[in-house]
Scaffold this motif. Structure first.
Motif, mmCIF file in Angstrom:
data_model
loop_
_atom_site.group_PDB
_atom_site.id
_atom_site.type_symbol
_atom_site.label_atom_id
_atom_site.label_comp_id
_atom_site.label_asym_id
_atom_site.label_seq_id
_atom_site.Cartn_x
_atom_site.Cartn_y
_atom_site.Cartn_z
ATOM 1 N N ILE A 164 1.776 3.241 4.877
ATOM 2 C CA ILE A 164 1.705 2.392 4.097
ATOM 3 C C ILE A 164 2.853 2.804 2.851
ATOM 4 N N SER A 180 5.010 0.766 0.763
ATOM 5 C CA SER A 180 4.677 0.803 -0.946
ATOM 6 C C SER A 180 6.310 0.669 -1.506
ATOM 7 N N LEU A 191 -5.880 4.137 2.281
ATOM 8 C CA LEU A 191 -4.422 3.481 2.397
ATOM 9 C C LEU A 191 -4.756 3.201 0.935
ATOM 10 N N THR A 202 -0.935 4.086 -2.039
ATOM 11 C CA THR A 202 -0.061 3.528 -2.200
ATOM 12 C C THR A 202 0.382 4.466 -3.401
ATOM 13 N N SER A 258 -3.058 -2.980 -5.106
ATOM 14 C CA SER A 258 -3.215 -4.055 -3.892
ATOM 15 C C SER A 258 -4.273 -4.674 -4.118
ATOM 16 N N LEU A 271 -0.435 -4.924 -0.213
ATOM 17 C CA LEU A 271 0.414 -4.945 -1.385
ATOM 18 C C LEU A 271 1.185 -6.177 -1.725
#
Ligand code: SAH
Length: 442
Positions: free
Chosen positions: A283, A287, A341, A345, A351, A408
């Protein structure tokens, strides 16, 4: 939307995929321990016992990693586990409508972020290649919208067996595949629609351009560490040889603190947690890439928002399976913790979600799409399969509420520079991202 609607009976046949009696992996169950019957000594079990005898009990994460992706004996490496004859079924395998709506989502994000002339479609854990195949068909049908776009396809897959199946699904057979097992890009080819396609084992190796990332039922197979709260603090669950039966494994608690405890959130209130450092790494990578180069990620999986505890389970032949029995013959999985998750980020991107599959697909216009397919089909069996597939994807008691969508996007993609939106809150701020906004198709 209307450009997508197809009338050809041949195309409709492709929609008839649903295999209704199959089990999907999001189905809840207790622990499966009561299912233990015969316990064959598989090559993987022998390997794990040797390992435990040499270096001591192993973490659940190490057990999952070995069982699923060990390059010689891993469950994913040499199996085709998907579909009626496999161990479980997934949404893209049930109905082509699923992939089509995800294709629309990608195009809608591409349009909303300035129609970049070059973009990468990246899928993590593509299974049989069905989802990417359905999306590429949407891209072809929307050729007039995407014309002059330079699109490439990138698949992140550790399974040799599945990568071969993906190639059969996706590539133009008259253009030979380039293979190079020792390279970071281990296969290259050209898709049926003429796009360059490459295979990697690790997301880190995919070029860092403007990309749309998809992960469907991918995060749930990443290895989790399990922890139990005790009067002495968090203690990690390990797997050891059962002293009562030398060919069986059992769970034990570590006598002291272990390093993976660092992944437990400081505000944690549950007394049993599963943490997935690999998911955090991936993640963070997504990101960073989206923040720097643009694009978006769409993650769909079963999971929870930081509420569930013991979700580690196994599947074999569409049945729940004791995770410690006959390792290597069954799929192992754990629910995705979307709250983790979101934390990972780290403010780099915004998100959205998690929202239920039912809500996402409804917002994406699944009812309109189904109606068109039904209106264009005279074949009773095709109509029945379309309806059954719809029911499986959307029914609250089936996949509709168990599976979630999470996205995302760059911060600037949302109005007011909003950093986060949880669509389950009663009054979410409106977000102009298709699927996550109830008003998207009004
Ligand atoms: N997305 C597909 C398949 C889900 S099964 C679908 O929904 O139908 C999980 C997929 O992830 C398989 O393709 C498996 O081989 C792949 N996979 C598992 N562990 C992986 C890892 N560590 N890296 C890359 N791919 C992995």
């Amino acid at each position: 939307m209307s450009v997508l609607l197809r009338t050809g009976v041949g195309t409709l046949c492709a929609a008839a995929r649903a295999v209704i009696p199959c089990l999907w992996r999001g189905k809840c169950f207790s622990s499966g321990k009561e299912l233990g019957e015969n316990s064959p000594v598989t090559p993987m079990l022998r390997h794990l016992m040797y390992k435990i005898k040499s270096t001591g009990p192993i973490t659940v994460a190490e057990y999952m990693r070995e069982v699923l992706t060990n390059p010689a004996k891993g469950y994913y490496v040499h199996h085709d586990m998907l579909g009626e004859k496999g161990d479980f079924i997934t949404s893209p395998e049930i109905s082509q409508i699923f992939g089509e709506l995800l294709g629309i989502w990608l195009i809608s994000e591409w349009m909303a972020t300035g129609k970049s002339s070059t973009f990468q479609l990246v899928e993590l854990g593509p299974g049989r290649g069905t989802l990417t195949g359905d999306i590429l068909r949407v891209f072809s049908q929307l050729g007039s919208v995407l014309k002059n776009s330079d699109i490439s396809v990138h698949l992140v897959e550790v399974s040799q067996k599945l990568s071969e199946i993906q190639a059969v699904t996706l590539i133009e057979e008259n253009v030979p595949l380039e293979r190079n097992a020792g390279s970071l890009v281990y296969m290259k080819g050209v898709t049926k629609s003429g796009l360059p396609i490459s295979w990697y084992r690790d997301i880190q190796d995919v070029p860092k351009g403007y990309s749309f990332y998809l992960a469907h039922e991918f995060f749930d197979v990443l290895p989790v560490h399990k922890f139990q709260k005790t009067p002495q603090g968090w203690r990690e669950v390990f797997i050891d040889i059962d002293p009562q039966a030398s060919d069986k494994l059992r769970f034990v608690l570590a006598p002291c603190a272990t390093p993976a405890e660092a992944f437990i959130w400081s505000g944690e209130t549950r007394d049993h947690v599963e943490v997935c450092p690999d998911a955090g790494v991936i993640i963070q990578e997504l990101s960073q890439r989206i923040a720097r180069a643009g694009g978006a990620a769409l993650i769909a999986d079963y999971g929870h928002d930081g509420t569930k505890t013991d979700t580690f389970r196994g599947f074999c032949g569409h049945k729940l399976h004791d995770v410690l029995i006959a390792p290597g013959t069954a799929d192992l999985t754990a629910d995705v913790d979307f709250s983790y998750l979101r934390r990972m980020t780290q403010g780099k991107v915004a998100s959205l979600g998690p929202i239920t599959q039912q809500m996402f697909l409804k917002n994406m216009g699944i009812d309109v799409r189904l109606k068109v397919l039904l209106d264009n089909s005279d074949e009773p069996s095709t109509r029945q399969q379309l309806l059954q597939g719809y029911d499986m994807l959307m029914n609250s008691k089936k996949m509709g509420e168990r599976f979630n969508f999470f996205a995302l996007v760059p911060h600037q993609r949302l109005p007011n520079g909003s950093h986060q939106m949880n669509a389950r809150k009663s009054n979410p701020s409106p977000a102009p991202v298709a699927g996550f906004d109830e008003l998207a198709w009004r």
